[in-house]
Design a protein around this motif. Structure first.
Motif, mmCIF file in Angstrom:
data_model
loop_
_atom_site.group_PDB
_atom_site.id
_atom_site.type_symbol
_atom_site.label_atom_id
_atom_site.label_comp_id
_atom_site.label_asym_id
_atom_site.label_seq_id
_atom_site.Cartn_x
_atom_site.Cartn_y
_atom_site.Cartn_z
ATOM 1 N N GLY A 83 -58.263 5.280 36.285
ATOM 2 C CA GLY A 83 -58.247 6.683 35.879
ATOM 3 C C GLY A 83 -57.491 7.588 36.820
ATOM 4 N N ASP A 84 -57.266 7.166 38.058
ATOM 5 C CA ASP A 84 -56.584 8.039 39.010
ATOM 6 C C ASP A 84 -55.077 7.798 39.048
ATOM 7 O OD1 ASP A 84 -56.562 5.560 40.129
ATOM 8 O OD2 ASP A 84 -57.517 6.141 42.033
ATOM 9 N N VAL A 85 -54.542 7.071 38.072
ATOM 10 C CA VAL A 85 -53.103 6.823 38.048
ATOM 11 C C VAL A 85 -52.357 8.121 37.730
ATOM 12 C CG1 VAL A 85 -52.942 6.247 35.603
ATOM 13 C CG2 VAL A 85 -51.335 5.224 37.210
ATOM 14 N N ASP A 86 -51.169 8.254 38.304
ATOM 15 C CA ASP A 86 -50.359 9.452 38.093
ATOM 16 C C ASP A 86 -49.808 9.471 36.665
ATOM 17 O OD1 ASP A 86 -48.904 11.734 39.731
ATOM 18 O OD2 ASP A 86 -47.418 10.828 38.383
ATOM 19 N N GLN A 87 -49.818 10.645 36.022
ATOM 20 C CA GLN A 87 -49.328 10.734 34.649
ATOM 21 C C GLN A 87 -47.837 10.443 34.551
ATOM 22 O OE1 GLN A 87 -50.498 13.883 32.110
ATOM 23 N NE2 GLN A 87 -52.625 13.956 32.825
ATOM 24 N N GLN A 88 -47.101 10.719 35.604
ATOM 25 C CA GLN A 88 -45.675 10.398 35.593
ATOM 26 C C GLN A 88 -45.445 8.887 35.522
ATOM 27 O OE1 GLN A 88 -43.820 12.300 38.959
ATOM 28 N NE2 GLN A 88 -43.795 14.320 37.967
ATOM 29 N N PHE A 89 -46.358 8.145 36.104
ATOM 30 C CA PHE A 89 -46.274 6.683 36.005
ATOM 31 C C PHE A 89 -46.417 6.259 34.549
ATOM 32 C CE2 PHE A 89 -48.508 2.639 35.600
ATOM 33 C CZ PHE A 89 -47.665 1.791 36.310
ATOM 34 N N ILE A 90 -47.387 6.846 33.841
ATOM 35 C CA ILE A 90 -47.587 6.517 32.429
ATOM 36 C C ILE A 90 -46.324 6.841 31.634
ATOM 37 C CG2 ILE A 90 -48.913 7.040 30.352
ATOM 38 C CD1 ILE A 90 -50.509 5.475 32.340
ATOM 39 N N GLN A 91 -45.716 7.954 31.923
ATOM 40 C CA GLN A 91 -44.492 8.343 31.220
ATOM 41 C C GLN A 91 -43.370 7.345 31.454
ATOM 42 O OE1 GLN A 91 -43.766 12.310 32.656
ATOM 43 N NE2 GLN A 91 -45.407 13.242 31.423
ATOM 44 N N LYS A 92 -43.259 6.836 32.672
ATOM 45 C CA LYS A 92 -42.197 5.863 32.996
ATOM 46 C C LYS A 92 -42.404 4.543 32.248
ATOM 47 C CE LYS A 92 -41.134 7.574 37.662
ATOM 48 N NZ LYS A 92 -41.173 7.244 39.113
ATOM 49 N N VAL A 93 -43.595 3.976 32.384
ATOM 50 C CA VAL A 93 -43.815 2.657 31.774
ATOM 51 C C VAL A 93 -43.839 2.746 30.257
ATOM 52 C CG1 VAL A 93 -45.021 1.719 33.784
ATOM 53 C CG2 VAL A 93 -46.335 2.881 31.994
ATOM 54 N N HIS A 94 -44.183 3.895 29.734
ATOM 55 C CA HIS A 94 -44.230 4.070 28.283
ATOM 56 C C HIS A 94 -42.854 3.871 27.659
ATOM 57 C CE1 HIS A 94 -44.937 6.056 24.387
ATOM 58 N NE2 HIS A 94 -46.219 5.774 24.599
ATOM 59 N N MET A 95 -41.800 4.069 28.422
ATOM 60 C CA MET A 95 -40.436 3.958 27.906
ATOM 61 C C MET A 95 -39.960 2.510 27.780
ATOM 62 S SD MET A 95 -38.778 7.002 30.215
ATOM 63 C CE MET A 95 -37.111 6.599 29.692
ATOM 64 N N PHE A 96 -40.608 1.591 28.450
ATOM 65 C CA PHE A 96 -40.169 0.190 28.435
ATOM 66 C C PHE A 96 -40.608 -0.498 27.153
ATOM 67 C CE2 PHE A 96 -40.593 0.813 33.165
ATOM 68 C CZ PHE A 96 -39.230 0.788 33.420
ATOM 69 N N ASP A 97 -39.647 -1.168 26.464
ATOM 70 C CA ASP A 97 -39.981 -1.880 25.229
ATOM 71 C C ASP A 97 -40.969 -3.012 25.460
ATOM 72 O OD1 ASP A 97 -38.370 -0.280 23.695
ATOM 73 O OD2 ASP A 97 -36.646 -1.632 23.739
ATOM 74 N N GLN A 98 -40.924 -3.634 26.653
ATOM 75 C CA GLN A 98 -41.802 -4.767 26.907
ATOM 76 C C GLN A 98 -43.269 -4.362 27.047
ATOM 77 O OE1 GLN A 98 -39.286 -3.701 28.802
ATOM 78 N NE2 GLN A 98 -39.531 -4.189 30.975
ATOM 79 N N VAL A 99 -43.545 -3.082 27.340
ATOM 80 C CA VAL A 99 -44.925 -2.609 27.436
ATOM 81 C C VAL A 99 -45.443 -2.341 26.026
ATOM 82 C CG1 VAL A 99 -46.450 -0.789 28.281
ATOM 83 C CG2 VAL A 99 -44.595 -1.645 29.731
ATOM 84 N N GLN A 100 -46.430 -3.126 25.609
ATOM 85 C CA GLN A 100 -46.950 -3.028 24.250
ATOM 86 C C GLN A 100 -48.083 -2.006 24.144
ATOM 87 O OE1 GLN A 100 -45.286 -4.946 21.947
ATOM 88 N NE2 GLN A 100 -44.061 -5.505 23.749
ATOM 89 N N SER A 101 -49.000 -2.044 25.090
ATOM 90 C CA SER A 101 -50.179 -1.168 25.041
ATOM 91 C C SER A 101 -50.599 -0.802 26.457
ATOM 92 C CB SER A 101 -51.350 -1.856 24.332
ATOM 93 O OG SER A 101 -51.027 -2.169 22.992
#
Length: 583
Positions: A83-101
């Motif tokens: 829960g303490d992960v940075d929201q910018q990190f979520i934004q970065k990994v969200h862009m990768f096609d290999q990340v499914q969920s």
């Protein structure tokens, strides 16, 4: 040229066992939490996660995690974050096609709900790990239809891809014609146990395979969710020859069963020459664009594909995609023609553990032409494929003529082929692995005197002679002679009829006509072996015009000179035997 393993990494450890440093399946779980390597409870969580997806990587900082995700673009990644992960990190990994969920594992669910509204891959916020795992199971099942079908499974038959496809197919063609001994299946099981160590669920599957597997069940094992399907399917897609080598005996069984089932299918269907099948899946816009650029071109399928005869059933796989809003629904309509296709396609309803309706399994390397791609009013993309035939290049024909002669291929043929394809290091590793595995098997067979498990004397004799021959083939001369002595003693003690053992004599010819180096001393053969064999030959009145037996006896003459210091040649040996064994 043979493709290297992912990112150029070897999948073997120094002891030639499969390493856990490389993911050999399609799916990975990445867990990011600053306390992940310090919390005892995390070990139990890892255990539970591995029951769903075997390969797990943990990170305690965001930079290392991002770097890993970028590098492993060929995998489907399920990301668990604290829960303490940075929201910018979520934004970065969200862009990768290999990340499914993405799953947020936290105690304050309300504080992160806005994150899910802005990022479609964020599947939820979980306080309880069991709820997270239940959600992961569902998503993983759905994700099996979000395959990288264009990027890794359906390739344009351009020259660079053609070389790769032909080389890989030719390796398979060699492997499925080799006669394997029991060491091949033992090696496969041992390697799988090593790779899945610590995963109780998969170890239980391996137990079941070891206890119950029969060659005629190969299609069943390949078409249900097992460790065999997960490893082999990934290996075919990325052309991982190392995994293909380990599974060589299973692949041979699979292809042989497919040939039988293909003939049965053609006998049963009304029109054996032609059939239409369907395959439904989700696809990213990027993949769909690549597919559109290949309309009218020939492509080849880089894996096995399970299709449906019923179009309605195929459409189920993309019917609901509320959680995958960024994906396109695609339906492939595939026209098959048995008179064009060079590899067997089969119906597997009666051969699959699945209770689904009738399906057709299409083989690796099937060639298609993309006829059209159109979008329907209900926003489903329809891709029309027809099977085609592709003429071989002259270099490909010459290559086949060199390795596929009238003589059946052997493991040595496979090793030489790997060398010719530009990888002598890999070929030497395979040779070493094959020799070590055979030694382990032989030593176990000999230590426990497993030839005594046979009821008939002739079977015991044949087992001992085969054991000795295998030792001879791996250059363990002392062990070869030791077991030939046992074999001959059993022949003499039981007064075996020659007609029963003449094929065994033929097997014994090459090693018994060789010079051995034991303890630095050149020994042609043991005197007692030749004495016993000459006696058998004399008492059974064997004749020299039997080619194999004659060659053996002629070889014994040379050996007898060496061991007994007696001047003997092919013109006088009958007289010598008469005197030696005169009653």
């Amino acid at each position: 040229m043979i493709r290297n393993s992912e990112a150029g990494m070897s999948i073997f450890s120094a002891s030639n066992k499969l390493t856990r440093n490389v993911n050999l399946e399609d799916f990975s779980v990445i867990w990011l939490d600053k306390n992940v390597n310090n919390d005892i409870d995390c070990e139990q969580t890892k255990y539970k996660l591995r029951c769903v997806i075997d390969y797990i990587q943990t990170f305690d900082n965001e930079d290392d995690c991002i770097e890993y995700v970028e590098d492993y673009y060929m995998h489907k990644i399920f990301l668990v974050v604290s829960g303490d992960v940075d929201q910018q990190f979520i934004q970065k990994v969200h862009m990768f096609d290999q990340v499914q969920s993405i799953y947020v594992f936290c105690l304050q669910k309300e504080a992160h709900e806005q994150l899910a509204n802005n990022h479609s891959k964020v599947q939820g916020f979980f306080v309880n790990i069991d709820n997270l795992i239940d959600h992961l199971k569902c998503d993983m099942f759905a994700c099996t239809r979000i395959s990288s079908f264009v990027e890794y499974s359906l390739r344009n038959l351009a020259d660079n891809n053609r070389i790769s496809m032909f080389g890989f197919q030719f390796l398979l063609k060699i492997l499925i014609q080799i006669n394997y001994d029991e060491t091949a299946i033992c090696d496969m099981i041992d390697q799988c146990r090593s790779y899945y160590r610590g995963n109780e669920r998969v170890q239980n599957d391996i137990d079941e395979f070891q206890q119950n597997y029969k060659p005629q069940d190969a299609v069943i094992w390949y078409t249900h969710d097992s460790f065999i399907y997960r490893l082999l399917n990934a290996a075919f897609r990325i052309q991982n020859i190392d995994i293909i080598f380990i599974f060589r005996i299973f692949i041979r069984d699979l292809y042989q069963q497919l040939e039988i089932m293909h003939m049965n299918l053609l006998e049963l269907v009304c029109n054996p020459a032609q059939m239409t099948v369907y395959y439904g899946q989700w696809m990213t816009s990027t993949e769909l664009d690549k597919l559109k650029k290949n309309v009218d071109r020939i492509v080849f399928m880089n894996t096995f594909l399970l299709t449906s005869i019923d179009r309605t059933f195929a459409e189920i796989y993309f019917g609901c995609r509320s959680q995958w809003s960024y994906l396109e629904s695609v339906l492939f309509t595939i026209e098959l023609d048995s008179e064009i296709m060079t590899q067997p396609f089969v119906g597997i309803r009666s051969k699959s553990k699945s209770t689904d309706e009738n399906k057709i399994l299409l083989p690796f390397g099937t060639l298609f032409q993309i006829m059209s791609i159109n979008e329907s009013d209900n926003h489903v993309w329809h891709v029309h494929l027809i099977c085609v035939k592709c003429n071989q290049y002259g270099s490909e024909i010459a290559f086949e003529q060199e390795f596929l002669t009238d003589q059946r291929p052997t493991m040595d043929s496979f090793f030489r082929l790997v060398e010719r394809m530009g990888d002598p290091t890999r070929a030497n590793r395979y040779r070493k692995m094959n020799m070590i595995n055979r030694k382990i098997f032989l030593h176990d067979f000999e230590l426990h005197e497993k030839w005594n498990h046979f009821d008939k004397t002739i079977d015991k004799i044949r087992a001992l002679s085969t054991l000795a021959l295998f030792y001879y083939q791996i250059d363990d001369c002392e062990a070869a002679l030791r077991n030939y002595k046992r074999c001959v003693k059993l022949i003499c003690d039981t007064n075996s009829e020659f007609e029963q053992i003449k094929d065994i004599f033929m097997l014994m010819e090459p090693p018994l006509n060789s010079t051995y180096d034991i303890g630095g001393k050149k020994v042609y053969n043991a005197k007692e072996i030749m004495d016993s064999l000459l006696k058998i030959r004399h008492e059974n009145k064997l004749i020299l015009n039997m080619p194999a037996i004659g060659n053996v006896i002629k070889g014994f003459i040379k050996g007898y000179n060496t061991c007994d210091n007696i001047s003997l040649n092919s013109n006088t040996w009958e007289e010598y035997l008469s005197k030696k064994y005169r009653k």
